[in-house]
Design a protein around this motif. Structure first.
Motif, PDB file in Angstrom:
ATOM      1  N   THR A  41       0.826  -1.215   0.000  1.00 35.13           N
ATOM      2  CA  THR A  41       0.000   0.000   0.000  1.00 35.13           C
ATOM      3  C   THR A  41       0.858   1.263   0.000  1.00 35.13           C
ATOM      4  O   THR A  41       0.527   2.239  -0.662  1.00 35.13           O
ATOM      5  CB  THR A  41      -0.885   0.021   1.273  1.00 35.13           C
ATOM      6  OG1 THR A  41      -1.517  -1.256   1.398  1.00 35.13           O
ATOM      7  CG2 THR A  41      -1.923   1.122   1.221  1.00 35.13           C
ATOM      8  N   GLN A  42       1.958   1.224   0.735  1.00 38.25           N
ATOM      9  CA  GLN A  42       2.814   2.407   0.872  1.00 38.25           C
ATOM     10  C   GLN A  42       3.489   2.808  -0.431  1.00 38.25           C
ATOM     11  O   GLN A  42       3.916   3.941  -0.584  1.00 38.25           O
ATOM     12  CB  GLN A  42       3.898   2.160   1.933  1.00 38.25           C
ATOM     13  CG  GLN A  42       3.352   2.034   3.338  1.00 38.25           C
ATOM     14  CD  GLN A  42       4.483   1.742   4.308  1.00 38.25           C
ATOM     15  OE1 GLN A  42       4.834   0.598   4.501  1.00 38.25           O
ATOM     16  NE2 GLN A  42       5.053   2.778   4.897  1.00 38.25           N
ATOM     17  N   VAL A  43       3.611   1.848  -1.358  1.00 40.42           N
ATOM     18  CA  VAL A  43       4.219   2.167  -2.648  1.00 40.42           C
ATOM     19  C   VAL A  43       3.159   2.101  -3.754  1.00 40.42           C
ATOM     20  O   VAL A  43       3.461   1.833  -4.918  1.00 40.42           O
ATOM     21  CB  VAL A  43       5.438   1.260  -2.952  1.00 40.42           C
ATOM     22  CG1 VAL A  43       6.620   1.659  -2.060  1.00 40.42           C
ATOM     23  CG2 VAL A  43       5.118  -0.207  -2.752  1.00 40.42           C
ATOM     24  N   GLY A  54       7.209   4.020  14.352  1.00 36.08           N
ATOM     25  CA  GLY A  54       7.395   5.071  13.366  1.00 36.08           C
ATOM     26  C   GLY A  54       6.934   4.484  12.051  1.00 36.08           C
ATOM     27  O   GLY A  54       6.630   3.288  11.983  1.00 36.08           O
ATOM     28  N   CYS A  55       6.878   5.314  11.017  1.00 37.77           N
ATOM     29  CA  CYS A  55       6.399   4.808   9.740  1.00 37.77           C
ATOM     30  C   CYS A  55       7.004   5.626   8.604  1.00 37.77           C
ATOM     31  O   CYS A  55       7.047   6.853   8.686  1.00 37.77           O
ATOM     32  CB  CYS A  55       4.876   4.901   9.697  1.00 37.77           C
ATOM     33  SG  CYS A  55       4.183   4.333   8.150  1.00 37.77           S
ATOM     34  N   LEU A  56       7.445   4.933   7.553  1.00 43.05           N
ATOM     35  CA  LEU A  56       8.041   5.619   6.399  1.00 43.05           C
ATOM     36  C   LEU A  56       7.031   6.505   5.676  1.00 43.05           C
ATOM     37  O   LEU A  56       7.412   7.360   4.893  1.00 43.05           O
ATOM     38  CB  LEU A  56       8.622   4.603   5.415  1.00 43.05           C
ATOM     39  CG  LEU A  56       9.805   3.762   5.903  1.00 43.05           C
ATOM     40  CD1 LEU A  56      10.165   2.701   4.873  1.00 43.05           C
ATOM     41  CD2 LEU A  56      11.015   4.643   6.200  1.00 43.05           C
ATOM     42  N   SER A  57       5.738   6.308   5.953  1.00 43.93           N
ATOM     43  CA  SER A  57       4.694   7.111   5.300  1.00 43.93           C
ATOM     44  C   SER A  57       4.176   8.244   6.176  1.00 43.93           C
ATOM     45  O   SER A  57       3.280   8.977   5.763  1.00 43.93           O
ATOM     46  CB  SER A  57       3.506   6.226   4.898  1.00 43.93           C
ATOM     47  OG  SER A  57       3.869   5.364   3.861  1.00 43.93           O
ATOM     48  N   GLN A 105       1.891  -6.495  12.809  1.00 37.49           N
ATOM     49  CA  GLN A 105       0.630  -5.788  13.094  1.00 37.49           C
ATOM     50  C   GLN A 105       0.591  -4.441  12.369  1.00 37.49           C
ATOM     51  O   GLN A 105      -0.437  -4.023  11.847  1.00 37.49           O
ATOM     52  CB  GLN A 105       0.458  -5.608  14.602  1.00 37.49           C
ATOM     53  CG  GLN A 105       0.177  -6.936  15.309  1.00 37.49           C
ATOM     54  CD  GLN A 105       0.286  -6.833  16.828  1.00 37.49           C
ATOM     55  OE1 GLN A 105      -0.669  -6.474  17.488  1.00 37.49           O
ATOM     56  NE2 GLN A 105       1.453  -7.152  17.370  1.00 37.49           N
ATOM     57  N   HIS A 106       1.738  -3.779  12.322  1.00 38.99           N
ATOM     58  CA  HIS A 106       1.846  -2.489  11.644  1.00 38.99           C
ATOM     59  C   HIS A 106       1.597  -2.637  10.129  1.00 38.99           C
ATOM     60  O   HIS A 106       0.842  -1.866   9.533  1.00 38.99           O
ATOM     61  CB  HIS A 106       3.245  -1.912  11.917  1.00 38.99           C
ATOM     62  CG  HIS A 106       3.506  -0.570  11.338  1.00 38.99           C
ATOM     63  ND1 HIS A 106       3.592   0.572  12.100  1.00 38.99           N
ATOM     64  CD2 HIS A 106       3.703  -0.164  10.055  1.00 38.99           C
ATOM     65  CE1 HIS A 106       3.822   1.617  11.311  1.00 38.99           C
ATOM     66  NE2 HIS A 106       3.908   1.197  10.063  1.00 38.99           N
ATOM     67  N   GLU A 107       2.222  -3.648   9.530  1.00 38.97           N
ATOM     68  CA  GLU A 107       2.097  -3.818   8.073  1.00 38.97           C
ATOM     69  C   GLU A 107       0.711  -4.320   7.682  1.00 38.97           C
ATOM     70  O   GLU A 107       0.167  -3.892   6.664  1.00 38.97           O
ATOM     71  CB  GLU A 107       3.193  -4.760   7.537  1.00 38.97           C
ATOM     72  CG  GLU A 107       4.631  -4.376   7.870  1.00 38.97           C
ATOM     73  CD  GLU A 107       4.988  -2.913   7.611  1.00 38.97           C
ATOM     74  OE1 GLU A 107       4.364  -2.284   6.735  1.00 38.97           O
ATOM     75  OE2 GLU A 107       5.881  -2.393   8.302  1.00 38.97           O
ATOM     76  N   ASP A 132      -1.983  -3.644   9.251  1.00 40.54           N
ATOM     77  CA  ASP A 132      -2.795  -2.420   9.338  1.00 40.54           C
ATOM     78  C   ASP A 132      -2.716  -1.639   8.020  1.00 40.54           C
ATOM     79  O   ASP A 132      -3.741  -1.235   7.469  1.00 40.54           O
ATOM     80  CB  ASP A 132      -2.292  -1.507  10.476  1.00 40.54           C
ATOM     81  CG  ASP A 132      -3.074  -1.689  11.768  1.00 40.54           C
ATOM     82  OD1 ASP A 132      -3.961  -2.562  11.823  1.00 40.54           O
ATOM     83  OD2 ASP A 132      -2.784  -0.944  12.740  1.00 40.54           O
ATOM     84  N   HIS A 133      -1.492  -1.420   7.522  1.00 44.26           N
ATOM     85  CA  HIS A 133      -1.313  -0.688   6.258  1.00 44.26           C
ATOM     86  C   HIS A 133      -2.160  -1.295   5.146  1.00 44.26           C
ATOM     87  O   HIS A 133      -2.795  -0.576   4.371  1.00 44.26           O
ATOM     88  CB  HIS A 133       0.149  -0.750   5.794  1.00 44.26           C
ATOM     89  CG  HIS A 133       1.008   0.369   6.304  1.00 44.26           C
ATOM     90  ND1 HIS A 133       0.703   1.691   6.109  1.00 44.26           N
ATOM     91  CD2 HIS A 133       2.181   0.348   6.982  1.00 44.26           C
ATOM     92  CE1 HIS A 133       1.660   2.440   6.648  1.00 44.26           C
ATOM     93  NE2 HIS A 133       2.558   1.649   7.195  1.00 44.26           N
ATOM     94  N   LEU A 134      -2.139  -2.618   5.062  1.00 50.07           N
ATOM     95  CA  LEU A 134      -2.862  -3.295   3.981  1.00 50.07           C
ATOM     96  C   LEU A 134      -4.370  -3.115   4.124  1.00 50.07           C
ATOM     97  O   LEU A 134      -5.122  -3.292   3.178  1.00 50.07           O
ATOM     98  CB  LEU A 134      -2.489  -4.780   3.931  1.00 50.07           C
ATOM     99  CG  LEU A 134      -1.008  -5.075   3.642  1.00 50.07           C
ATOM    100  CD1 LEU A 134      -0.726  -6.565   3.712  1.00 50.07           C
ATOM    101  CD2 LEU A 134      -0.587  -4.522   2.281  1.00 50.07           C
TER     102      LEU A 134
END
Ligand code: NI
Length: 169
Positions: free
Chosen positions: A50-52, A90-93, A135-137, A139-141
């Protein structure tokens, strides 16, 4: 391989729910290679498709200290969660380069089901950083960012910091 652009909050595309991968082909393999490169260049522990701007159920991670153990999980599913850990996220986005992070409550342990690049289904028991990362990734999806879990007050503070930095550009 190519370094992909990482979408930045509040880009609405970060809110798109990723679709399941039905078939692993050269296109998927190429996307994963690009995600690995993008994750390493940006020194991320994990990266969700999702982030890319790829809206498929794929994430990559590398929780090793040596940064040479790339993992890829396709169609991740968290089967069980237990316990609680409280640690920095933290998050790259979210305000990349601004050092934005905050403490968040997460399950301490989980069982993850996923598929690898050979189409093989696996189940992993994870804890500590690996459990946080998954859990973080995941969530992103699902279009969720770590800041969605924070209080209004903390979110406002982060927003102001990002707004200020964007005005400077
Ligand atoms: Ni993130």
């Amino acid at each position: 391989m190519a370094v992909l652009e990482i979408l930045q909050y509040p880009d609405p595309r970060l809110r798109i729910k990723a679709e399941s991968v039905t078939q692993i082909d050269d296109d998927i393999r190429k996307k994963v290679e690009d995600m690995y490169e993008t994750m390493y260049v940006n020194q991320g522990v994990g990266l969700a498709a999702t982030q890319v701007n790829i809206h498929l159920q794929i994430f990559t991670m590398d929780i090793s200290d040596t940064r040479d153990k790339p993992l890829c999980v396709i169609n991740p599913e968290i089967l069980t969660k237990s316990g609680m850990q409280y640690d920095y996220h933290g998050c790259l986005s979210v305000g990349a380069g601004l050092g934005i992070s905050d403490k968040l409550e997460r399950a301490a342990k989980l069982r993850l089901r996923g598929m690898d690049l050979d189409g093989k289904i696996f189940e992993w028991d994870l804890d500590e950083l690996a459990a946080i990362c998954v859990q973080h990734e995941v969530d992103h999806l699902n279009g969720i960012l770590f800041i969605d879990h924070l209080s209004r007050l903390k979110l406002d503070r982060i927003r102001k910091k990002i707004d200020k930095a964007q005005r400077r550009v």
